[in-house]
Design a protein around this motif. Structure first.
Motif, PDB file in Angstrom:
ATOM      1  N   TYR A   1       0.842  -1.202   0.000  1.00 26.18           N
ATOM      2  CA  TYR A   1       0.000   0.000   0.000  1.00 26.18           C
ATOM      3  C   TYR A   1       0.873   1.247   0.000  1.00 26.18           C
ATOM      4  O   TYR A   1       1.922   1.284   0.654  1.00 26.18           O
ATOM      5  N   ASP A   2       0.433   2.293  -0.731  1.00 27.22           N
ATOM      6  CA  ASP A   2       1.260   3.499  -0.815  1.00 27.22           C
ATOM      7  C   ASP A   2       0.624   4.723  -0.151  1.00 27.22           C
ATOM      8  O   ASP A   2       1.123   5.835  -0.303  1.00 27.22           O
ATOM      9  N   ASN A   3      -0.460   4.539   0.619  1.00 24.96           N
ATOM     10  CA  ASN A   3      -1.055   5.698   1.285  1.00 24.96           C
ATOM     11  C   ASN A   3      -1.811   5.286   2.548  1.00 24.96           C
ATOM     12  O   ASN A   3      -2.169   4.123   2.735  1.00 24.96           O
ATOM     13  N   ASN A   4      -1.993   6.277   3.425  1.00 22.19           N
ATOM     14  CA  ASN A   4      -2.812   6.120   4.630  1.00 22.19           C
ATOM     15  C   ASN A   4      -4.122   6.872   4.432  1.00 22.19           C
ATOM     16  O   ASN A   4      -4.177   7.860   3.691  1.00 22.19           O
ATOM     17  N   LEU A   5      -5.159   6.426   5.116  1.00 20.74           N
ATOM     18  CA  LEU A   5      -6.458   7.067   4.968  1.00 20.74           C
ATOM     19  C   LEU A   5      -7.171   7.169   6.311  1.00 20.74           C
ATOM     20  O   LEU A   5      -6.933   6.362   7.221  1.00 20.74           O
ATOM     21  N   THR A   6      -8.050   8.165   6.408  1.00 20.24           N
ATOM     22  CA  THR A   6      -8.994   8.266   7.514  1.00 20.24           C
ATOM     23  C   THR A   6     -10.315   8.780   6.962  1.00 20.24           C
ATOM     24  O   THR A   6     -10.348   9.414   5.896  1.00 20.24           O
ATOM     25  N   THR A   7     -11.377   8.490   7.657  1.00 19.64           N
ATOM     26  CA  THR A   7     -12.658   9.085   7.309  1.00 19.64           C
ATOM     27  C   THR A   7     -13.466   9.314   8.580  1.00 19.64           C
ATOM     28  O   THR A   7     -13.375   8.528   9.537  1.00 19.64           O
ATOM     29  N   ASP A   8     -14.193  10.405   8.599  1.00 17.42           N
ATOM     30  CA  ASP A   8     -15.061  10.755   9.719  1.00 17.42           C
ATOM     31  C   ASP A   8     -16.455  11.068   9.190  1.00 17.42           C
ATOM     32  O   ASP A   8     -16.598  11.785   8.199  1.00 17.42           O
TER      33      ASP A   8
END
Length: 365
Positions: A202-209
């Motif tokens: 994987y080449d990215n981090n993510l968050t969601t709210d």
């Protein structure tokens, strides 16, 4: 044109082709929805929101009057009635939705469908798209954490082949039961540098709210021909419905509202231009909740005349349109159609939790 003539014309123009062109065994059309001008959505779209104008299709809906806005052309008479596309003109967070610029053939980029700071119903899954077909979801599952009002909650990913045009595979994340109502949900996916199996990383981090609204639960029973709605566990109302006729029965199971359209224009060579109001989409194949002013008599008598969708009295449809939101679950019982599946829409809640924990198409344990 009399009410009966109008009903027959609509059913002939729209209903017959709906289930014929999207059979129960067929793969669903791309989940791309029209952004209607009258729809109020209190959220910010991401780049991953499906972008394109409406395309022509012939069989517009799987329900009399419960339809997507589709311009019908002679050349596409037998085309898929549900290839409805959307446009997104808003900016997005680069770490969550901007396509990866890396030329590394081993890099996997993840994008999220969900809007940050959106308001959703308690049945809304978190939906992720992957730039490559990953082979192992264990690191993704282990890295992902979720909180509700700041408190940890168990959740799990389930994979399926994607038709959204954002990569070959997608995964949905949800808890064992519906999200609580009136809650602040935070999901963190710090997977950058972790293995996706088969030499992929994987080449990215993510968050969601996002926030959930009231815990609205709608239940439709074909035996009583009623939709009973509760909100936060308290009775809200009971509404008469007309469901799918014998040849185009309504799917049983749990469906989730995927989009809402205040006013949809229908076009057909055999009938005048018509407007369908208060449409709330439940499946890729064309099931909606909607007003059906031409079908009032049958709705009141409990006679099923639709092509699979849920016809409501106009006043009831308006009331429910104003109450329900994207992500609210609608549970159907005692209908004769093919059971609702994950790939038929947001069919996540029809997969038993023990099965969900296996990861589906990609193992997560």
């Amino acid at each position: 044109m009399t009410e009966d003539d109008l009903e027959r014309t609509l059913r002939g123009a729209f209903d017959a082709h709906a289930h014929a062109s999207v059979s129960d065994q067929a793969s669903p059309p791309p989940p791309r929805f029209a952004t209607m001008p009258d729809v109020s959505v209190n959220s910010r779209s991401r780049l991953v929101r499906w972008a394109a104008p409406l395309t022509a299709a012939a069989a517009v809906v799987a329900v009399v009057g419960a339809a997507a806005a589709i311009s019908r052309s002679t050349a596409s008479h037998d085309a898929d009635q549900n290839r409805v596309l959307s446009q997104s003109n808003q900016s997005n967070q680069s770490n969550q939705s901007t396509p990866s610029a890396s030329a590394d053939p081993t890099a996997v980029h993840v994008k999220l469908h969900n809007d940050d700071n959106a308001n959703y119903g308690v049945g809304m899954p978190v939906i992720a798209y992957f730039s490559k077909r990953i082979l192992n979801g264990k690191s993704l599952q282990q890295a992902t954490t979720a909180t509700v009002n700041g408190k940890p909650i168990e959740g799990a990913w389930y994979f399926e082949t994607s038709k959204a045009g954002n990569g070959p595979i997608e995964a949905h994340f949800r808890p064992a039961e519906y999200w609580p109502g009136h809650a602040a949900v935070h999901v963190s996916i710090p997977v950058k540098g972790l293995s996706a199996g088969g030499g992929l990383t994987y080449d990215n981090n993510l968050t969601t709210d996002f926030h959930t609204g009231a815990a609205n639960i709608a239940k439709v029973d074909n035996l009583t021909h009623k939709m009973v709605v509760t909100t936060d566990g308290k009775p809200y109302g009971s509404f008469p419905v007309s469901l799918g006729i014998r040849f185009t029965p309504t799917r049983p199971g749990i469906k989730v509202i995927m989009e809402k359209s205040n006013d949809i224009t229908l076009h057909a060579s055999s009938s005048p231009q018509l407007h369908v109001q208060y449409a709330q989409r439940l499946t890729y194949g064309g099931e909606y909740l909607s007003a059906a002013e031409w079908n009032v008599a049958n709705i009141k008598k409990g006679v099923n005349t639709s092509g699979g969708g849920t016809n409501l009295l106009p006043a009831d449809a308006k009331k429910l349109f104003n109450l329900l939101q994207i992500g609210d679950p609608v549970e159907y019982v005692n209908t004769g159609g093919t059971p609702m599946q994950l790939a038929s829409g947001y069919g996540d809640w029809n997969v038993p939790w023990k099965v969900w924990l296996t990861g589906g198409l990609v193992p997560t344990h």
